[in-house]
Every structure is written in structure tokens, then in C-alpha cells.
Design a protein around this motif. Structure first.
Motif, short mmCIF file in Angstrom:
data_model
loop_
_atom_site.label_atom_id
_atom_site.label_comp_id
_atom_site.label_asym_id
_atom_site.label_seq_id
_atom_site.Cartn_x
_atom_site.Cartn_y
_atom_site.Cartn_z
N PRO A 1 -79.53 6.78 -1.90
CA PRO A 1 -78.32 7.57 -2.12
C PRO A 1 -77.30 7.43 -0.99
N ALA A 2 -77.79 7.36 0.26
CA ALA A 2 -76.86 7.20 1.38
C ALA A 2 -76.22 5.82 1.37
N ILE A 3 -76.98 4.78 1.01
CA ILE A 3 -76.43 3.43 0.92
C ILE A 3 -75.29 3.40 -0.09
N ALA A 4 -75.53 3.99 -1.26
CA ALA A 4 -74.50 3.99 -2.30
C ALA A 4 -73.28 4.80 -1.87
N THR A 5 -73.51 5.93 -1.22
CA THR A 5 -72.40 6.78 -0.78
C THR A 5 -71.49 6.05 0.20
N LEU B 1 -68.12 9.89 -12.10
CA LEU B 1 -68.03 9.33 -10.76
C LEU B 1 -66.61 9.40 -10.22
N ALA B 2 -65.63 9.13 -11.07
CA ALA B 2 -64.22 9.21 -10.65
C ALA B 2 -63.86 10.64 -10.26
N ASP B 3 -64.31 11.61 -11.03
CA ASP B 3 -64.02 13.01 -10.71
C ASP B 3 -64.66 13.41 -9.38
N ALA B 4 -65.85 12.92 -9.12
CA ALA B 4 -66.55 13.28 -7.87
C ALA B 4 -65.84 12.71 -6.65
N HIS B 5 -65.10 11.61 -6.83
CA HIS B 5 -64.43 10.96 -5.69
C HIS B 5 -62.91 11.15 -5.73
N GLY B 6 -62.43 12.00 -6.60
CA GLY B 6 -61.00 12.29 -6.62
C GLY B 6 -60.15 11.18 -7.17
N LEU C 1 -64.62 1.64 -5.44
CA LEU C 1 -64.22 2.62 -6.45
C LEU C 1 -62.71 2.82 -6.39
N THR C 2 -62.00 2.00 -7.12
CA THR C 2 -60.55 2.10 -7.21
C THR C 2 -60.16 2.51 -8.62
N ARG D 1 -75.33 5.44 -13.61
CA ARG D 1 -75.02 4.20 -14.32
C ARG D 1 -73.74 3.56 -13.78
N ALA D 2 -72.72 4.36 -13.56
CA ALA D 2 -71.47 3.82 -13.02
C ALA D 2 -71.69 3.26 -11.62
N THR D 3 -72.49 3.95 -10.82
CA THR D 3 -72.77 3.48 -9.46
C THR D 3 -73.49 2.13 -9.49
N LEU D 4 -74.47 2.00 -10.36
CA LEU D 4 -75.20 0.73 -10.46
C LEU D 4 -74.32 -0.37 -11.02
N LYS D 5 -73.41 -0.01 -11.91
CA LYS D 5 -72.50 -1.01 -12.47
C LYS D 5 -71.58 -1.56 -11.39
N LEU D 6 -71.16 -0.71 -10.47
CA LEU D 6 -70.25 -1.15 -9.41
C LEU D 6 -70.97 -1.88 -8.29
N LEU D 7 -72.16 -1.40 -7.92
CA LEU D 7 -72.84 -1.92 -6.73
C LEU D 7 -74.01 -2.84 -7.05
N ASP D 8 -74.50 -2.80 -8.28
CA ASP D 8 -75.67 -3.62 -8.67
C ASP D 8 -76.85 -3.30 -7.74
N ARG D 9 -77.60 -4.33 -7.32
CA ARG D 9 -78.80 -4.09 -6.52
C ARG D 9 -78.50 -3.58 -5.12
#
Length: 400
Positions: free
Chosen positions: A44-48, A82-87, A55-56, A301-309
């Protein structure tokens, strides 16, 4: 002298400009690399840390449009969350299109449930629910054993992983009922893994690890009896053969993996767990993905789509991170050398010895007086030819 001083200061100026030019882009990257290396075991910290980089608004809108075109309302909603969480402000039109697609999914869900129960293949929540219902009744596993067993018995190319997972699933059905659901994670996890295998979602390294687990947990001799029972469509015989084929003591690894997969299913949904199984290469990465899903929920799902592995492990990023840190260390070393050289130059400039106190060469008269006194000293001393020099004004002869 002036030319030399000018050259020193020009060299210092060029060095300063070089350090500033290289440091401006390097320092933020080095700080990010250091933060990532510090949380290398915390998905979770890596993704954050990595999400703000990708995330644009343009990327979110593109992904939502693609999900709508693919009728994947779950992924579209994940990007909205995900967009709502990051404004990140998504326009109302796209939100309305996602909501409309979700409201029209009743018929598709019923059709997917029926197809999943009949074929054992599904990608939607309703379809996977149908697969789970068929497997919990035993019919799904019996169907898969009856399909793959005869092919394996003839020596033809068959899917031994599907056959082994169906055997484990059929053997754990009774345990799931007897334990009042305590064995549900293993039972459901095995079904999801089997479904992903049928869909061709499992990467080769993960499939190889699963095959090793199944071979350790299933007795190959008992499987032959199981295949013969499957050829006769003997449900009772199949269940008994499956129980005798499974080694309970060797189920630990598969039980842990099944629990991780079931946790992913509960936190990220059916498509979320299939998405993870499509990128994970080891059982350990599935466990890390479960930790990510428990923290991110519908945003997984959105996080994995953006960052993959790279949302799960540093992987290929690790070498780049190490290089960035090394470059940063080299930059700091260059800065230290620059500061040292600058201090030396400033010291020479500010603390020069005043000309009034500098030593001047002796005049000719002083030299003549010194030489005459030295001559008299040589006459007064009987050992004037000694090798030791006598200082000017020294009136004593050296002792023997």
C-alpha cells in the motif's frame, strides 16, 4: 596572478552551475527513491508513493472511456473512486455514463451467472458467483474431472492443473459443510484459481508454482482411480476417490494461497482478483496484492491498472532506484568537493598576509657584518675547521 585567480573563480562558477543544473531534477527523484526503498515490503505504501506520478486527469478520463467501451463498469467505478480520493475532478458526463451502465447490468448479470455455472468460466461478479455455486455443489468439479480425466488417461495433452484443482475442490466440499464454512477460503480460492487457469489468465511462473503445490497435495496413483470413476460419471465414487487422493498434511501451501485469493475476492471483487492473478508471478505476490486490496478496497483495480506489478513489488524499478540513489550520493560528493574548493579560494582571498609584514631580503651591509663576525669567531676558536656551523653572534666554541 590575476589571470590565475580569474581562472579559479570561473572554474568554481561553472562547477556551481553544473551542480545546480544536475541537482534540480535529481533531488526529487532521489527522495522518492529513498522513500520507495524504505517501504519495499509495504505494497500500500509503494502504491501511495507512485500514484501521484501517473494519476492525471487525462489518464483517468482515457481509462474510464476504455472501461465503458469494454462494458467494465466495475473498473470505471474504480477509477472514479481513485480520482475522488486524490482530488482529480472527473466531468459529470462521464460519471453519468458509468451510472447508466451500472443500472443496465441486471440482464447481463443473470446471463453471466447461468454461463458461469454451466461452463465454469466467468469474468464478472455474477458469472463467478455461478461458478462458485456449481463447484460448491460438486457439479463443477465433477464436470472438470470428467472433461480432463479421459484426455490424461489416453496420454494426450491435458490440463493437469485443472484436474488437480478440481480434485482438491471436490475433496474439500464435505469439509466446508462440516466446518460450517471454516474451509470456505480454501474451497473458494481453489475455484477462482481454476477459473483463472481456464481463462488463460495465469502467468507461466505462477502456474508452475501451482502445479508444484498440487503435485505435493495429490496422490497420482489415487488420481487414476478418480479418472476411472469420472468416466462412469459416478458422483459418489468420484467424491470418495478425491478424498483419498488428497494429502491433508501437504495442503498447507495451497490453503494459504486459497485464503489470499479469497481475501482478494472479498476486497477487490471477482474482476479484481482475476486482474491480480493475471499479473502475479508468485504466491507471495498474491499475498502482497491482498494487503493492497484490504487497504485500497474498490480503488484496487484502478491502482493495478495504472501501476501494474510495480504496485506490488519494486521489481524492475529497483535497479533504477538504486542508480538514482548512487547518482545522488555522487552529487553530494561533488557538492562537498565544491564547498571545499570554494572555502579554500575564499580563505586565500580574505586572509592574505599583509605586505608590510612580509619578510624582506637582507641588505648587503647586514651580510658584510655577519661575514666579518663569523671570521673573528673562527680565529678565536682553535677548532675553526670543525664541520659544525656556528651561528651568527655565537661566541662560544663547541665542546669536544
Amino acid at each position: 596572478m590575476r589571470v590565475r585567480l580569474f581562472g579559479e573563480w570561473m572554474l568554481l562558477l561553472i562547477s556551481a552551475l553544473t551542480l545546480v543544473g544536475s541537482g534540480l531534477p535529481l533531488v526529487p527523484r532521489a527522495l522518492t527513491a529513498a522513500r520507495l526503498l524504505a517501504v519495499a515490503d509495504n505494497p500500500p505504501a509503494i502504491a501511495t508513493i507512485q500514484l501521484p506520478r501517473v494519476l492525471t486527469l487525462e489518464r483517468v478520463e482515457t481509462e474510464i472511456d476504455a472501461a465503458i467501451a469494454a462494458e467494465d463498469d466495475d473498473l470505471a467505478q474504480s477509477f472514479l473512486d481513485l480520482a475522488d480520493a486524490h482530488g482529480v475532478a472527473v466531468d459529470p458526463d462521464r460519471r453519468a455514463r458509468v451510472a447508466a451502465m451500472q443500472s443496465e447490468g441486471t440482464y447481463r448479470a443473470a446471463r453471466a451467472f447461468a454461463a458461469g455455472a454451466a461452463t465454469g468460466e466467468a469474468e464478472t461478479a455474477a458469472g463467478l458467483a455461478g461458478v462458485l455455486a456449481a463447484d460448491l455443489s460438486g457439479l463443477g468439479d465433477i464436470r472438470d474431472i470428467a472433461r480432463e480425466g479421459p484426455i490424461c488417461a489416453r496420454g494426450e495433452t491435458c490440463d493437469t492443473l485443472v484436474l488437480g484443482l478440481a480434485t482438491v475442490g471436490l475433496a474439500t466440499n464435505a469439509a466446508t459443510i462440516a466446518s460450517a464454512g471454516a474451509a470456505t477460503p480454501l474451497r473458494a480460492g481453489v475455484t477462482i484459481l481454476k477459473t483463472a487457469r481456464k481463462l488463460g489468465r495465469l502467468p507461466a511462473p505462477l502456474a508452475a508454482a501451482l502445479i508444484r503445490m498440487v503435485r505435493a497435495a495429490v496422490d497420482p496413483e489415487a488420481v487414476r482411480v478418480l479418472i476411472r470413476a469420472g468416466g462412469r460419471l459416478d458422483a459418489a465414487g468420484l467424491t470418495a476417490a478425491a478424498r483419498s487422493a488428497v494429502r491433508p498434511d501437504a495442503l498447507r501451501g495451497l490453503r494459504n494461497l486459497g485464503g489470499n485469493v479469497y481475501g482478494l475476492y472479498a476486497a477487490a471483487g471477482p474482476r479484481g482478483v482475476l486482474q491480480v492473478l493475471g499479473i502475479a508471478r508468485t504466491p507471495g505476490e498474491i499475498a502482497r496484492a491482498e494487503r493492497l486490496a484490504l487497504r485500497f478496497g474498490t480503488r484496487t483495480r484502478a491502482t493495478l491498472k495504472l501501476l501494474d506489478r510495480t504496485a506490488l513489488i519494486l521489481g524492475q524499478e529497483f535497479a533504477a532506484l538504486v542508480r538514482t540513489v548512487l547518482f545522488a550520493l555522487a552529487w553530494v560528493f561533488g557538492l562537498a568537493l565544491f564547498c571545499r574548493q570554494l572555502g579554500t579560494a575564499l580563505g586565500r582571498r580574505l586572509w592574505q598576509r599583509p605586505a608590510s609584514i612580509r619578510l624582506k631580503p637582507m641588505s648587503d651591509s647586514v651580510v658584510t657584518i655577519a661575514e666579518s663576525r663569523h671570521g673573528r669567531d673562527a680565529l678565536d676558536c682553535p677548532e675553526a675547521g670543525r664541520a659544525e656551523p656556528v651561528g651568527i653572534g655565537d661566541q662560544s666554541c663547541p665542546s669536544r
